[in-house]
Design an enzyme around this catalytic site. Structure first.
Site, PDB file in Angstrom:
ATOM      1  CB  SER A  58     -16.866  16.465 -75.478  1.00  0.00           C
ATOM      2  OG  SER A  58     -15.518  16.670 -75.202  1.00  0.00           O
ATOM      3  CG  HIS A  94     -15.313  19.713 -71.448  1.00  0.00           C
ATOM      4  ND1 HIS A  94     -15.274  20.082 -72.771  1.00  0.00           N
ATOM      5  CD2 HIS A  94     -15.439  18.362 -71.435  1.00  0.00           C
ATOM      6  CE1 HIS A  94     -15.357  19.008 -73.524  1.00  0.00           C
ATOM      7  NE2 HIS A  94     -15.460  17.946 -72.739  1.00  0.00           N
TER       8      HIS A  94
END
Ligand code: GCU
Length: 390
Positions: free
Chosen positions: A231, A373
């Site tokens: 990320s 995620h």
């Protein structure tokens, strides 16, 4: 009346999220900047010209418009090594904890590195270096806590070393305090420039200082350091590998906007949103491109191209549309022409592969994992397979 106020409040808070597009049909028509055309209009046809003319130009565009300058000067660097005599992980690994202290103009910054080296493997060994943007417990040196985010046992069992440092050692991930680390201490002049380094630049700078250490450690093959990030950490691993060519390969996990996903698709997170929520990540210049993706002289395929001919693995997760899985795949595809200058075929299919169908070549890897995620042992399993290929 009360209800209306509540509704308005809700609208104001949710508007930015609602404004994001998740509909493929609404992706605007766009043309990517030509990675092989110099600003003066010359077409690059071979690797020499790429390296001499275009690569430095593209790197500078990313510095000036997005990530900020990357200072490389410092007065000295010192390594304090604490090594456990007793192997851990049932005798399979040795723990090294390294304090990397960097000095400039009488001030210093300390980066704490956790490193596990496999006892069985022939030295020097390749290493995965994680830029840790999550809690420090994810890289617990005592192994009392184990985390999928940094599955040290699994990596050691595969014969690789595994290391990590935490981003807060370089710059706190906070818009009010980010400057209190490497910026105020070592490079205060960066804070006064429009194209000055900010938090993501500082984290990438830290990865390079850990690389400096690896070059001195006889257990580690410093020609085989794979920089890994998830990320915001994945945006950083790309920038680290782009500007420091000592990294042998880059893994960018769910890195999305201003990471591995194309900005011009305007799918999921957009530049205006990232600059508003995280004003401390990128340089001030980048704010000019809020809602103006098309005006950027680069797009993220060019960041991947800066890593050529070294291998890049990008991932996504199926439920993480915020990070634009398709835009990530397309960015890899659009970087192919630069790899082709080195005679490298990406091996990627024309269209994105299905969920949980990794494509792993010697230079490019991509998968879209089922789920949220995150970075999991599924992802790491594929990183290991990828690392073995090259
Ligand atoms: C937020 C941000 C993303 C980032 C992510 C993360 O969602 O908008 O750009 O990648 O945080 O770092 O987990």
């Amino acid at each position: 009346m009360k209800r209306i106020t509540l509704f308005c409040l809700l609208l104001i808070t949710c508007y930015p999220a609602l404004a994001q597009n998740y509909d493929e049909a609404k992706v605007p028509h766009y043309t990517l900047p030509d990675v092989l055309k110099t600003t003066s209009g010359k077409t690059i046809r071979n690797e020499e010209k790429w390296e001499k003319l275009r690569r430095p130009e593209v790197l500078k565009l990313f510095e000036d418009h997005i990530y900020g300058q990357m200072p490389t000067d410092y007065d000295s660097i010192r390594y304090a090594l604490t090594e456990d005599d007793q192997p851990l992980m049932n005798g399979k690994a040795v723990l090294k904890q390294v304090g990397v202290t960097v000095f400039r103009k009488g001030k210093s910054v300390l980066i704490n590195v956790v490193l596990f080296v496999p006892t069985q493997a022939r030295k020097p060994v390749p290493v995965f270096l994680l830029i840790n943007n999550r809690g420090k417990e994810n890289t617990d040196p005592t192994r009392a806590k184990k985390s999928e985010f940094w599955p040290a046992e699994m990596v050691i069992d595969s014969g690789f070393a595994i290391a990590a440092f935490h981003v807060s050692d370089l710059a706190p991930d906070n818009k009010d305090t980010y400057a209190t680390g490497v910026l105020q201490k070592l490079y205060p002049e960066q804070l006064t420039k429009d194209n000055g380094m900010k938090a993501i630049g500082a984290w990438a700078w830290g990865a390079s200082r850990v690389m400096d250490y690896f070059e001195t450690d006889k257990d580690i093959d410093s020609k085989k350091v794979i920089v890994v990030g998830h990320s915001r950490g994945g945006k950083t691993s790309l920038w680290a590998a782009a500007q420091d060519q000592r990294f042998a390969a880059c893994i960018t996990n769910c890195s999305g906007n201003t990471g591995a996903a194309l900005a011009r698709r305007q799918f999921g997170e957009r530049i205006s949103r990232i600059n508003t929520t995280f004003p401390h990540w990128f340089n001030d210049h980048y704010k000019k491109y809020n809602d103006k993706e098309g005006a950027l002289p680069v797009d993220q395929h060019m960041l991947i191209a800066l890593i050529a001919p070294r291998p890049v693995y990008a991932t996504n997760a199926s439920k993480d549309l915020w990070a634009d899985p398709k835009g990530t795949f397309l960015a890899l595809k659009a970087a192919e022409p630069v790899y082709a200058l080195y005679g490298i075929k990406s091996g990627l299919p024309k269209d994105p592969p299905g969920i949980d169908q990794p494509v792993i070549g010697a230079h490019f890897g991509y998968h879209n994992r089922e789920g949220e995620h995150n970075m999991t042992t599924y992802d790491w399993g594929n990183f290991i397979r990828f690392a073995r290929k090259f």
